[in-house]
Design an enzyme around this catalytic site. Sequence first.
Site, PDB file in Angstrom:
ATOM      1  N   SER A  22      12.079  -3.664  -5.884  1.00  0.00           N
ATOM      2  CA  SER A  22      12.564  -2.872  -7.050  1.00  0.00           C
ATOM      3  C   SER A  22      12.466  -3.658  -8.361  1.00  0.00           C
ATOM      4  CB  SER A  22      14.083  -2.323  -6.910  1.00  0.00           C
ATOM      5  OG  SER A  22      14.377  -1.591  -8.011  1.00  0.00           O
TER       6      SER A  22
ATOM      7  N   VAL B 136       0.793  -1.272   0.018  1.00  0.00           N
ATOM      8  CA  VAL B 136      -0.029   0.008   0.024  1.00  0.00           C
ATOM      9  C   VAL B 136       0.904   1.254  -0.085  1.00  0.00           C
ATOM     10  CG1 VAL B 136      -1.901  -1.141   1.073  1.00  0.00           C
ATOM     11  CG2 VAL B 136      -0.061  -0.035   2.613  1.00  0.00           C
TER      12      VAL B 136
ATOM     13  N   HIS C  59      19.743   2.341  -3.050  1.00  0.00           N
ATOM     14  CA  HIS C  59      19.606   1.921  -4.352  1.00  0.00           C
ATOM     15  C   HIS C  59      18.871   3.040  -5.132  1.00  0.00           C
ATOM     16  CE1 HIS C  59      16.518   0.504  -7.164  1.00  0.00           C
ATOM     17  NE2 HIS C  59      17.577  -0.555  -7.572  1.00  0.00           N
TER      18      HIS C  59
ATOM     19  N   LYS D  54      17.160   0.025  -0.007  1.00  0.00           N
ATOM     20  CA  LYS D  54      16.314   0.166  -1.038  1.00  0.00           C
ATOM     21  C   LYS D  54      16.281   1.947  -1.296  1.00  0.00           C
ATOM     22  CE  LYS D  54      13.092  -0.280  -4.135  1.00  0.00           C
ATOM     23  NZ  LYS D  54      12.555   1.119  -4.560  1.00  0.00           N
TER      24      LYS D  54
ATOM     25  N   GLU E  57      20.492   5.121  -8.172  1.00  0.00           N
ATOM     26  CA  GLU E  57      19.691   5.047  -9.498  1.00  0.00           C
ATOM     27  C   GLU E  57      19.627   6.774  -9.987  1.00  0.00           C
ATOM     28  OE1 GLU E  57      14.906   4.671 -10.222  1.00  0.00           O
ATOM     29  OE2 GLU E  57      15.652   3.129  -9.404  1.00  0.00           O
TER      30      GLU E  57
END
Length: 486
Positions: A132, A78, A190, A187, A194
């Site tokens: 991801s 969610v 990451h 994450k 990115e």
Amino acid sequence: MSNEARADIGLIGLAVMGQNLVLNMNDHGYVVAAFNRTVSKVDDFLANEAKGTNVIGAHSIEELVAMLKKPRRVFLLVKAGKAVDDFIELLLPHLEAGDIIIDGGNSHFPDTIRRAKYVESKGMLYIGTGVSGGEEGARRGPSMMPGGSPAAWPHVKEIFQSICAKTPEGEPCCDWVGEDGAGHFVKMVHNGIEYGDMQLINEAYQLMSEGLGLSNQQMHEVFAEWNKGELDSYLVEITRDILGTKDESGQYVVDYILDTAGQKGTGKWTGVSALELGVPMTLVGEAVFSRCLSALKDERVAASKVLQGPCVKFEGDKNAFVQDIRQAMYASKIVSYAQGYMLMREAAKEYKWNLNYGGIALMWRGGCIIRSRFLGKIRDAFDKNPGLNNLLLDDFFRDVIHSNQASWRRVVAKAVELGIPVPAISAGLAFYDGYRHERLPANLLQAQRDYFGAHTYERTDKPRGQFFHTNWTGRGGKVSASTYTA
């Protein structure tokens, strides 16, 4: 076990990511119970996308929980923020000790630290996992970065490692990251990396397009070539495709896209975390600020009519310069990942996490947005030396930087001459030059701080930890501040 309790895992949140993850789990032989706050979505999903599968629908939290085998595993997909807290509150009264709540959304790691503590205080277990790879990844195999209650990992390991992406060697791109918020922290890093990778590609694009006057077709070919070598990665691959894509009228789509970038905040979180932990994650910082600058479109249009730049045209061998750009991108990328790992190392100290650095590179090898061949080399570096202080000090990366360095410097110098902004490539080079300097001008900076604020300084001829103050003006008392770090 009652007849109803036959689902291996429950999933709440049937937006596209949630639906795709449910179908992925179903493909791997798991029985999934699906629930959504707007209950009609459950029936729509079962009648359409999930038709003919073993997915079962739940129309309430109670019904969902009753369908689950013990220990119950409930996966939340969610919107990050309040919705996660709301569902935790709705779930807890129906769960028993040892049941597991999993948050697979893009939650900010301090929230995950707080939630793990809270759920554990109620006797249940908690996992915050980065997922991801977008919609396609969720369906075919995402990169997954789980952290939280270590006791929960054995109960989800098989499911997670079945549904995640695999490296070319068949290894799962999912492993246990660490305690409480560690999975969501990794994450976040990451996503920050990115931002950096995308910005480096964008700078290469502008240098070739504006600086060298290359056509979209020529750049399409350049990126296709780059994707066969050490820059082989998902982002280079999609850039190749984007530059070759035309619309119905035969025009290149990329030329008609407005140059104002959006962002969801995860890159900003990385920058804020780096500032808080005192880690110079400069390249990602520049990537975030570049998006902010792009968003000032109207101001830039007005400024372009007033502010002048150089009237220099590129003279020289364009092919050779394209090779220089490739090497500058590669060197900058190494710095960006080195900075990301510096941040993770500092966070591990701060939050008392036991992070597996080689394992993190493996998790990013497949399924995720920054997946690339390059990550295998990071894993090798940490396999060889688990205590490696900085990626730049690994033999492989050091040698690459040394061999790419001349190209890197030529690109930054030429970009400055041409008036083309390369904030990420130049930030990478500035960091490299700062990191390799035994002496930086902070001696003068400390003198300045001591002059105006009596902040004291350490001396090169005395042991570390002894602090000194100079009465620079000859006036005032002998009082010095006790806040050396202010």
